[in-house]
Enzyme design. Structure first.
Site, PDB file in Angstrom:
ATOM      1  N   GLU A 158     -29.814  13.066  22.523  1.00 42.73           N
ATOM      2  CA  GLU A 158     -29.246  12.498  23.739  1.00 42.73           C
ATOM      3  C   GLU A 158     -28.152  11.477  23.418  1.00 42.73           C
ATOM      4  OE1 GLU A 158     -31.755  12.276  27.479  1.00 42.73           O
ATOM      5  OE2 GLU A 158     -31.756  10.195  26.831  1.00 42.73           O
ATOM      6  N   CYS A 182     -43.543   5.809  32.625  1.00 45.01           N
ATOM      7  CA  CYS A 182     -44.736   6.614  32.332  1.00 45.01           C
ATOM      8  C   CYS A 182     -46.030   5.805  32.326  1.00 45.01           C
ATOM      9  CB  CYS A 182     -44.573   7.331  30.999  1.00 45.01           C
ATOM     10  SG  CYS A 182     -43.014   8.202  30.891  1.00 45.01           S
TER      11      CYS A 182
END
Lengths: 588, 161
Positions: free
Chosen positions: A288, A512
């Site tokens: 990324e 998360c």
């Protein structure tokens, strides 16, 4: 009692059950009572949600008479004498619970929320021995949707928490109340399946449900079967946020880092190889980070937005199909791991990829959906076979009778088990951004980021905007926490008003650590889990993804370079409206 | 349907008015799913909110009804004025039971709660009009008036308050 805006700098004096208490103006009776050690029972109330005051369990008497007031939704006022416990109040609360039970399946022993149910807890608290009303003949009627979430609305107590989280907190608006009177219910429009509507499978509805009406589709059976099958080579990966939440299920302090105990537990459950999603989170950063640099230098689509959160991906597909090319093409760490564990791992170990059952332990219900997507078969097999949530793993550990608290610590297996501090903080809002910047900064400037702790992107605020100076090149980054905030950012991009370069977007509030598959909690507990992750980051010898030795080996021995041909094939994808295509046809 | 929404400036605040007009224009006294999906897109109101609205208000229906909905009051004053007999007269005149729609799609027969015309009970509400002090003759005239499209026949029977 007044209708003016409360001023928290002013104090209010009152008594609760005869105990004097002074609290800031705007404090609810419920909160004030907690200050003097009185826990007024609640059912619909949730600290992270709007006040609905529909269950009336928390009613109290004020100034000795008149109508009872809901303690959750009424602010204190000067001089009020609150009574929270009297024979009258006890009787009323008990009747409310009995009325709910009169319309609730009485199958607690086989309910997924047995011993974790807030209604059951109230029945215990009020010492219900026999029921005044006829025993309910309502039967459980679970509706399983795409193997991800189960809705058993026969168990719904109509508290409205799931509606509030879906409509307001996540701004997805898949479920709502409908009908009236005895037909009043929580449902999707026209009782469609979740897949037909805008649901992104974040599971926040399940996370706030006080009873067993919405929950994850438990797939532990599949895993036990695979482990028991000598022909299967069962490999497991564990997401960063699981290690700081699993302990909740075993009475450990909130946010305790249980990485070593978790690895031991997984081994004792019978997994052949215990690997770490953190490893593939480091791979994600390399891919990324390089993708971002590639876009910056080649005039690619900006801002680039992270793509690790599958609920977020679903959200983009449903609501912003025109902006999908802003998403990083990187798969999530779960799916990168899945693609590599059936290609790279067999190549190195000689294990037949067809024999591998790839299991992941995730804080997330949307991951269950993600693993089933047609895009996620690049290894030639389904890359991740079974996704279990943290709650399901805890169930397996309990079923196996493991004394989790006293388990010795052990390390992950080698090859795909090394991780860095950058990877572990993926589990909280702001973490992916910080991890990416640690690497990107060093690639661009050839110098390490100092200090490595990027405090400005940390914390669970809704939106964080930070300008990072890459030695001359100023880069604006945004961290969006939860879907309502993400919606705001996406609207700005659509309107051409967003000048950010890189955006981290996490579906669940808190990231998360607050995933829909985590042990039940609230935003306070999420913050403790976040602290646990940063503590784990600090404790790791390597804190930058590109320095992970096993990731370096992966590129040296298998992938070549980030964004290379193999990476492109295995680790990148393009999202379309396919995953949620029904919705594109049916409405807003 | 798009014109209806446009006539309200595609304003989400006018949702109820829009849905009522859509129902009126449907010819079947219904807001069909395809129209609520369209309204959701045009007005930018989540479908889940439209569905909540449609199922909350008794004036809306998500299943087809007759062009004219006949609602007979069953609250206490009308009940004591033999409202059940009125139900029977309508059932005979229409050839359907309460809760049903006539085969030609003209009428649906329901019971309803108080419509606020207790002084002239027994009462029936048809569309927006209320008819009181019902007799067998009046019932037959009303059915004929709506069925044959002769509004003049019922003009004198409409309660004015």
């Amino acid at each position: 009692m007044s209708h003016h805006k409360p001023d928290p700098s002013k104090s209010v004096n009152l008594t609760i059950d005869g105990l004097p208490v002074t609290v800031p103006e705007g404090t609810t009776i419920l909160e004030a009572a907690r200050k003097v050690g009185i826990y007024i029972p609640v059912l619909c109330d949730h600290p992270d949600l709007h006040k609905r005051a529909v269950c009336r369990i928390c009613v109290v008497e004020c100034d000795g008479g008149g109508k009872l007031k809901a303690a959750c939704a009424n602010d204190v006022w000067e001089g009020v004498k609150v009574v929270t416990n009297s024979p009258k109040i006890q009787a009323i609360r008990k009747t409310i619970v009995e009325l709910i039970l009169a319309d609730h399946p009485q199958d607690c022993l086989t309910c997924i929320r047995n011993q974790k149910c807030e209604l059951q807890a109230l029945a215990i608290q009020f010492g219900l021995k026999e029921l005044t009303f006829p025993k309910s003949d309502v039967v459980s009627a679970p509706n399983i949707d795409t193997n991800t979430l189960v809705r058993d609305m026969a168990k719904c107590v109509k508290c409205g928490r799931c509606v509030d989280v879906c409509q307001e907190v996540q701004a997805v608006r898949a479920i709502n109340t409908a009908h009236r009177s005895v037909h009043y219910e929580v449902t999707t429009p026209y009782d469609q399946q979740l897949i037909e509507g805008p649901c992104v499978y974040c599971g926040q509805c399940a996370a706030v449900c006080p009873v067993g009406a919405i929950y994850e589709n438990d797939q532990t059976d599949k895993v036990w079967k695979a482990i028991d099958d000598p022909a299967r080579h069962v490999v497991v990966q564990t997401a960063p946020a699981v290690r700081v939440a699993l302990g909740d299920e075993f009475g450990l302090p909130k946010g305790a880092v249980t990485t070593g105990k978790m690895a031991t537990a997984l081994r004792r459950l019978g997994f052949t190889k215990v690997f770490d999603t953190d490893w593939s989170a480091d791979v994600t950063i390399l891919e990324e980070g390089n993708e971002l640099l590639h876009r910056l230098t080649n005039g690619g689509k900006l801002p680039m937005i992270t793509s690790c959160s599958p609920g977020w991906i679903n959200f983009c597909e449903v609501f912003y199909p025109d902006l999908l090319d802003h998403l990083s093409t990187c798969k999530s760490p779960q799916q990168m791991f899945g693609a590599l564990v059936k290609t790279y791992y067999p190549k190195i170990s000689g294990v037949d990829p067809a024999s591998i059952t790839s299991v992941s332990i995730m804080p997330c219900t949307a991951k269950k959906f993600e693993a089933q997507r047609p895009e996620m078969n690049d290894s030639g097999y389904q890359d991740v076979d079974v996704v279990l949530t943290t709650r399901e793993l805890a169930r397996m550990i309990k079923l196996a009778g493991l004394d989790f608290e006293n388990l010795p610590e052990s390390d992950f297996d080698r090859l795909m088990g090394d991780s860095t501090g950058a990877a572990v903080i993926f589990g909280t809002s702001g973490g992916v951004m910080e991890a990416a910047l640690r690497t990107v900064y060093e690639v661009v400037t050839k110098e390490p980021l100092a200090p490595l702790d990027l405090e400005a992107v940390r914390g669970h605020q809704g939106l964080k905007t930070v300008e990072v100076d890459l030695k001359g090149t100023k880069v604006k980054v945004v961290v969006a926490n939860g879907l309502a905030n993400a919606r705001h950012v996406m609207d700005e991009i659509r309107a051409g008003k967003c000048d950010a370069t890189f955006i981290e977007s996490m579906c669940c509030p808190g990231g998360c650590v607050g995933g829909g598959g985590q042990p039940y909690g609230n935003s306070q507990i999420k913050l403790q889990r976040k602290d646990g992750l940063y503590e784990a980051d600090k404790a790791l010898p390597i804190r930058k993804s590109h320095e992970n030795p096993e990731v370096q080996e992966l590129y040296k021995n298998y992938l070549g370079a980030p964004l290379g041909e193999k990476s492109h094939h295995l680790l990148h994808t393009h999202y379309s409206t396919e995953g949620k295509n029904h919705w594109a046809k049916t409405g807003h | 349907m798009l014109k209806i929404m446009e006539s309200y400036g595609n304003d989400p605040q006018q949702l109820i008015a829009v849905l009522l007009d859509i129902q009126e224009a449907s010819g079947k006294n219904v807001v069909e799913q395809k129209w609520s999906i369209l309204a959701s897109k045009v007005l930018e109101v989540p479908l889940s909110k439209i569905y909540d609205c449609l199922t909350f208000y008794a004036m809306f229906s998500t299943t087809p009804r007759g062009r004219h909905v006949i609602e007979i009051c069953q609250s206490t004053p009308c009940h004591f004025n033999e409202a059940e007999q009125v139900v029977g007269w309508f059932e005979t005149a229409l050839g359907v039971k309460v809760g049903c729609t006539t085969d030609d799609g003209v009428f649906t027969l329901f019971r309803t709660s108080c419509v606020g015309a207790c002084d002239v009970g027994p009462v029936a509400k048809i569309g927006d009009d209320v008819f009181g002090s019902l007799t067998l003759d009046k019932v037959n005239t009303l059915v004929q008036s709506y069925r044959d499209g002769q509004p003049k026949l019922r003009e004198a029977l409409i309660c004015q308050n």
